[in-house]
Design an enzyme around this catalytic site. Structure first.
Site: not given
Lengths: 417, 142
Positions: B50-51
């Protein structure tokens, strides 16, 4: 522990000017909003909103084209903003001010146009290790296209650029691009030293001033910088507009970035001649309302006095660093004191993931940024997944800082519990 | 229990938690209790990026049923991951493929499902569905 009673902001009444920003007066999940994400974007004063509203209500018309009254009024307002920006950063000529969509587009413009004309295989572009992706990727793109290389000024454990090797790093470099203030660490870089050193080899310099112009006086002639980029929306102005400043002698040498209306003198299918500065770089109908909003934002800041803004933020930064360092387990990423720092405090608490901390702060109505702040190489340098970044603007007060400190303590209790 | 019943139970549990901090305290506790993924499965292949936060997910298929172990570097994400595993582990691929995950929104944590937040949880749900689809396809063929 620390004496903050001597700090005062006589020149600015923060409580009074907070009223200029209607968005600040609201509650989030039941708590009054504490907005500390100003390095991402600042809130807009009523004067900016009104200027844009007035534009659409009274003089909206396409600029530079119409013979009619409204078009002339719109053109005057648009060009008036350009003049305000030129004065704000002390540009020699107003045609050295190019309107762009923001800092990112301004850097892309220089990377593409300068690169096209001046960059060859084997050349280098020099950036620093604390750049935003916007000041890395455009250079990588043009370097890849031209067979040039990207070189990096390293950074030390405290977040300061390591410059003792600068002369060697500059060999074969065609342009130096770095930020005035790091968006992830808040450190003010020694810009004059780097610019003058680059100039001693006749290498031009682009300064990313996206995190600088809202916090301090920026004088392009005093800096002797060749290109400078900043965004309106971090300067209390609207989104979608920004500025590229370039010295006339450089801008005249660069080929156009985009083609279209406004940027031409004559067009035939055989040959097009380009318009003069600044229009050569402003293809298509520009963001008129945005430019006028930015002009109003500059009027607002000049009304406060940029030195007063710097002083008030410096005082609050001193208070914030003092207050936060008492939070158990906190460590600052980037070690500058308030004199060498603008706007940003990046930190971690114990081994708490920044995302967890940010989420618990959000639940308390406190807006901060978490993550890598579009500066992944900086995070890699310090071997961390990201930071929590609290960033100040002129309307922040000590209560905001106190709420942040209390919010972090509460989050740490919950998360480490 | 069916997947739907598991979800109803979680939603009912959360109804007793009136304040946000109680809710988070509970999720954080779940995160701490989540059995850690076997370190040999905490690989680049099992990493869902994920970011903001990262999630590792490992699937086992035994007696026609899928079970999952997982980990995350963020504790709130980890707590939610633990709930997702509680709901979906031990079910057949078909049940998992057909399941609609509603509890995250129902307990007020829907921000974790925002694609712009991209914190790993949404990607993990997608990955679980992909595993289930793959095993479902396999069992149809065999």
């Amino acid at each position: 522990m620390h004496d903050t009673t001597t700090i005062s902001d006589p020149a600015l009444n923060i409580e009074h000017l907070r009223k200029d920003f209607p968005i600040l007066d609201q509650t989030i999940y039941g708590s009054p909003l504490v907005y500390l994400d100003n390095a991402a974007t600042t809130q807009k004063p009523e004067a900016v909103l009104k200027a844009m509203d007035d534009y659409y209500h009274t003089i909206n018309s396409n600029v530079h084209r119409g013979v009619h009254y409204l078009s002339q009024r719109a053109t005057e307002a648009y060009e008036g903003s350009r003049q305000k920006i030129a004065d704000f950063i002390n540009a020699r000529h107003n045609h050295e001010i190019i309107f762009t969509r923001g800092t990112t587009e301004a850097i892309n413009l220089v990377a593409a146009s300068f690169g096209k004309k001046f960059l060859q295989a084997g050349d280098s572009i020099l950036v620093s290790a604390v750049e935003h992706h916007s000041n890395i990727v455009p250079w990588q793109l043009i370097c890849e296209e031209k067979g040039a290389t990207l070189r990096v000024i390293p950074v030390d454990d405290n977040g300061e650029l390591i410059l003792h090797d600068l002369h060697r790093l500059l060999e074969g470099v065609k342009l130096v691009a770095f930020n005035y203030v790091s968006n992830s660490l808040g450190i003010i870089n020694p810009v004059k030293h780097i610019i003058s050193t680059a100039h001693s080899y006749n290498i031009p310099v682009l300064l990313d001033a996206a995190q600088a112009v809202q916090h301090m006086e920026v004088d392009v002639q005093d800096l002797d910088v060749d290109f400078l980029a900043f965004s309106s929306h971090k300067l209390y102005g609207p989104t979608g507009i920004g500025v590229l400043y370039g010295k006339e002698e450089w801008l005249n040498q660069l080929p156009p970035y985009q083609g279209g209306g406004e940027m031409i003198k004559t067009v035939t299918f055989e040959k097009t001649t380009y318009n003069d500065l600044p229009y050569k770089f402003e293809a298509g109908t520009p963001d008129m309302a945005g430019a006028i909003g930015l002009g109003a934002a500059i009027d607002y800041i000049l009304g406060l006095g940029i030195r007063n803004v710097r002083q008030a933020e410096h005082n609050l930064m001193t208070y914030a660093l003092d207050t936060l360092q008492d939070v158990q387990g906190i460590r600052f990423i980037g070690k500058a004191d308030s004199a060498n720092r603008a706007g940003v405090i990046s930190f971690l608490v114990g081994d708490i993931h920044p995302f967890d901390l940010g989420e618990i702060l959000d639940k308390q109505g406190i807006a901060v940024r978490t993550g890598h702040h579009c500066a992944q190489p900086v995070m890699d340098r310090y071997c961390i997944p990201g930071t929590v970044r609290a960033s100040l603007a002129v309307y922040n007060n000590r209560e905001d800082v106190d709420r942040l400190a209390a919010g972090i303590r509460k989050a740490a209790k919950l998360l480490l519990g | 229990m069916t997947i739907q019943e598991e979800q109803q139970e979680i939603i009912a549990d959360f109804e007793y938690l009136l304040n946000w901090d109680d809710k988070y305290e509970y999720i954080i506790q779940l995160g701490k209790e989540l059995p850690l993924i076997d370190s040999r499965y905490k690989t680049e292949d099992n990493l869902i990026r994920g970011c903001q936060s990262r999630v590792w997910l490992h699937a086992d298929f035994l007696d026609g049923k899928l079970s999952f172990t997982a980990d995350s570097d963020a504790i709130i994400t980890k707590g939610l991951v633990s709930l997702v595993i509680k709901v979906l582990s031990g079910h057949t691929p078909k049940e998992i493929v057909d399941a609609e995950i509603t509890f995250i929104e129902a307990i007020g944590l829907s921000s974790h499902l925002s694609p712009t937040r991209s914190n790993g949880l949404l990607s993990m749900l997608k990955q679980i569905k992909l595993y289930a689809l793959a095993y479902q396809a396999k069992s149809v063929h065999s």
